[in-house]
Design a protein around this motif. Sequence first.
Motif: not given
Length: 293
Positions: A194-199, A254-259
Amino acid sequence: MASYYTDILLVSLLMSSALTEETICAKYTFQDKLVDAVFELQHQVDILKRELKNVQNQLNNYQLSRDMATASMETQLTAEDKRIEEKLTTLTNGLPGRITSVMTGLSTPGGSIYTRWGRSTCNANRTQTVYSGYAAGSHYGNQGAAANYLCLTKEPLWRKFEDTKQSGAPVFGAEYEFDHRSRVTFFDREITDQDAPCAVCQSPRSQLLMIPGRNKCLDGWTLEYEGYLVAGDISHAAASEFICLDANPEALPNDSGNTDGKLFYFAEARCGGSLKCPPYVDGRELTCVVCTK
């Protein structure tokens, strides 16, 4: 005093040779009455003197009591004046430093900035979210790639550009990996790929500290967030760095999958060398905490 008046009266009577015996007897009778009156008057005078002395004693006692009360009050007032003067002196002496401190606080922005990896907001004590972004960095397979993680803004602005892929320093999004472990055990859900956010966060406290190996701040420090120490995998060509991933990481919608791209792996202790075990345990995942003061 009575004897003095009696003598005067006797001399006056004897000097009057023409007095008859009857007259002399009458005069003696008058003399007795006069002497009695004089004695009575003297008695009254003595009573008045005693009363006057009592009044004077009472006045003296009153004056003494008043003087003692006045002295006590003066002592208390003197002590209070001294205390107030000392306090005023202390405040006066400390005033320049306090003014300097206030002026410094007004002229110099306080606080500290840090990145909260794996979360899209900052919610610690009076900490504000500067912006929410995407965790990113160099591709894990690129030799010579940049080591650090980036928190890319969601609102990019451009200067001059060419929209063609060229050799250089490509930047990819970041994904959670954590291979060979049960992600549910650590995060209560599956988050692999899964794609990771940050702040990016701004704390009002000026000193910032990330402590690897524990998930609680030291005494006197304020918790910003805690989690797991992560980095890239040692088998990958690209270098990496250790960062503190939030213990409850979010995933971007809207995860991009295993990229793949820039990846997060657990950091764990390795005993048998210079690392002291205990307190560390071979193969155990390391925690981390971000604190301010």
